[in-house]
Design a protein around this motif. Structure first.
Motif, PDB file in Angstrom:
ATOM      1  N   UNK A   1       0.859  -1.185   0.000  1.00  0.00           N
ATOM      2  CA  UNK A   1       0.000   0.000   0.000  1.00  0.00           C
ATOM      3  C   UNK A   1       0.894   1.235   0.000  1.00  0.00           C
ATOM      4  N   UNK A   2       0.715   2.134  -0.975  1.00  0.00           N
ATOM      5  CA  UNK A   2       1.580   3.312  -1.072  1.00  0.00           C
ATOM      6  C   UNK A   2       1.433   4.240   0.125  1.00  0.00           C
ATOM      7  N   UNK A   3       2.549   4.772   0.583  1.00  0.00           N
ATOM      8  CA  UNK A   3       2.525   5.719   1.697  1.00  0.00           C
ATOM      9  C   UNK A   3       1.880   7.034   1.269  1.00  0.00           C
ATOM     10  N   UNK A   4       1.289   7.707   2.233  1.00  0.00           N
ATOM     11  CA  UNK A   4       0.730   9.032   1.984  1.00  0.00           C
ATOM     12  C   UNK A   4      -0.534   9.050   1.154  1.00  0.00           C
ATOM     13  N   UNK A   5      -1.276   7.967   1.154  1.00  0.00           N
ATOM     14  CA  UNK A   5      -2.486   7.908   0.322  1.00  0.00           C
ATOM     15  C   UNK A   5      -3.741   8.346   1.078  1.00  0.00           C
ATOM     16  N   UNK A   6      -3.601   8.893   2.275  1.00  0.00           N
ATOM     17  CA  UNK A   6      -4.731   9.417   3.051  1.00  0.00           C
ATOM     18  C   UNK A   6      -5.826   8.375   3.262  1.00  0.00           C
ATOM     19  N   UNK A   7      -5.421   7.154   3.501  1.00  0.00           N
ATOM     20  CA  UNK A   7      -6.370   6.074   3.787  1.00  0.00           C
ATOM     21  C   UNK A   7      -7.369   5.812   2.664  1.00  0.00           C
ATOM     22  N   UNK A   8      -6.939   5.995   1.439  1.00  0.00           N
ATOM     23  CA  UNK A   8      -7.802   5.708   0.296  1.00  0.00           C
ATOM     24  C   UNK A   8      -7.857   4.218   0.032  1.00  0.00           C
ATOM     25  N   UNK A   9      -8.990   3.790  -0.427  1.00  0.00           N
ATOM     26  CA  UNK A   9      -9.147   2.412  -0.901  1.00  0.00           C
ATOM     27  C   UNK A   9      -9.179   2.471  -2.419  1.00  0.00           C
ATOM     28  N   UNK A  10      -8.746   1.393  -3.053  1.00  0.00           N
ATOM     29  CA  UNK A  10      -8.785   1.381  -4.509  1.00  0.00           C
ATOM     30  C   UNK A  10      -8.365   0.042  -5.066  1.00  0.00           C
ATOM     31  N   UNK A  11      -8.133   0.033  -6.361  1.00  0.00           N
ATOM     32  CA  UNK A  11      -7.728  -1.201  -7.024  1.00  0.00           C
ATOM     33  C   UNK A  11      -6.870  -0.875  -8.241  1.00  0.00           C
TER      34      UNK A  11
ATOM     35  N   UNK B   1      -6.663  -8.597 -10.704  1.00  0.00           N
ATOM     36  CA  UNK B   1      -7.131  -7.421  -9.979  1.00  0.00           C
ATOM     37  C   UNK B   1      -6.469  -7.393  -8.615  1.00  0.00           C
ATOM     38  N   UNK B   2      -5.976  -6.228  -8.234  1.00  0.00           N
ATOM     39  CA  UNK B   2      -5.379  -6.053  -6.918  1.00  0.00           C
ATOM     40  C   UNK B   2      -6.167  -4.987  -6.169  1.00  0.00           C
ATOM     41  N   UNK B   3      -6.517  -5.324  -4.938  1.00  0.00           N
ATOM     42  CA  UNK B   3      -7.304  -4.424  -4.100  1.00  0.00           C
ATOM     43  C   UNK B   3      -6.365  -3.766  -3.094  1.00  0.00           C
ATOM     44  N   UNK B   4      -6.516  -2.470  -2.911  1.00  0.00           N
ATOM     45  CA  UNK B   4      -5.679  -1.718  -1.975  1.00  0.00           C
ATOM     46  C   UNK B   4      -6.547  -1.113  -0.885  1.00  0.00           C
ATOM     47  N   UNK B   5      -6.102  -1.275   0.352  1.00  0.00           N
ATOM     48  CA  UNK B   5      -6.765  -0.664   1.500  1.00  0.00           C
ATOM     49  C   UNK B   5      -5.679  -0.319   2.514  1.00  0.00           C
ATOM     50  N   UNK B   6      -5.854   0.752   3.237  1.00  0.00           N
ATOM     51  CA  UNK B   6      -4.828   1.146   4.208  1.00  0.00           C
ATOM     52  C   UNK B   6      -4.698   0.140   5.351  1.00  0.00           C
ATOM     53  N   UNK B   7      -3.491  -0.008   5.849  1.00  0.00           N
ATOM     54  CA  UNK B   7      -3.187  -0.810   7.035  1.00  0.00           C
ATOM     55  C   UNK B   7      -3.769  -2.216   6.963  1.00  0.00           C
ATOM     56  N   UNK B   8      -3.729  -2.814   5.783  1.00  0.00           N
ATOM     57  CA  UNK B   8      -4.241  -4.171   5.588  1.00  0.00           C
ATOM     58  C   UNK B   8      -5.692  -4.330   6.025  1.00  0.00           C
TER      59      UNK B   8
END
Length: 182
Positions: free
Chosen positions: A6-16, A73-80
């Motif tokens: 998960x990229x740093x500094x993403x302001x807790x955004x979720x995405x894919x 597809x890869x799902x991204x969410x902050x702090x796992x």
């Protein structure tokens, strides 16, 4: 298959990020490209992870060519903290009648005759839902692989059973290893 970071500094955004890649019979990966992503940082993280992936080598054959085109597809969410964005659609899919699934299969075979059934929307959604917990670390990859293999192996049987029992439900024909995860 290293997970994307998960990229740093993403302001807790979720995405894919959806990627395409080539799998080679020696287990290596090439030509990793982003098809779409909700943020450029997710695209970059997905590419970085996929370039490190290695798969079990295979002997090329008529059924398994030396190079296979694949998408992931890869799902991204902050702090796992991965929520399951597919939960409602998957619940709706597996709860549908076999008649509805039969209609989708017929349309898929008409529109996409050369593509496998596993790529059909209903089946692809279930598959993604089974793999998603690996990204959060809540399930180990071998356990997820076992469930997805069980699911992939029974797809033809599910289609046959639904064809013969149109009033039944899709979920009734799923293997137990899949049903418990849903």
């Amino acid at each position: 298959m290293p997970k994307p970071v998960y990229p740093e500094g993403m302001s807790n955004l979720r995405g894919h990020a959806r990627i395409s890649l080539n799998l080679h019979n020696d287990g290596s990966v090439s030509d990793v490209k982003v098809l779409n992503a909700t943020h450029p940082a997710f695209a970059e993280a997905a590419i970085n992870a996929a370039k490190l992936w290695r798969f079990k080598p295979w002997t090329p054959s008529a059924d398994m060519p030396a190079i296979i085109d694949a998408n992931n597809d890869m799902i991204f969410a902050p702090q796992n903290d991965i929520t399951i964005p597919f939960q409602k659609p998957v619940t709706a899919v597996v709860s549908q009648t076999c008649r509805a699934l039969n209609d989708e299969v017929a349309q898929w075979r008409h529109d996409q005759p050369s593509r496998p059934l596993s790529a059909m929307r209903s089946f692809a959604l279930v598959h993604a839902y089974l793999v998603l917990p690996v990204l959060s670390g809540s399930i180990e990859y071998p356990a997820s692989l076992s469930a997805t293999d069980d699911f992939d192996n029974v797809l033809p049987e599910i289609v046959r059973k639904c064809r013969s029992q149109p009033k039944g439900r899709f979920i009734d024909h799923l293997p137990e290893t899949v049903r418990v995860r849903l």
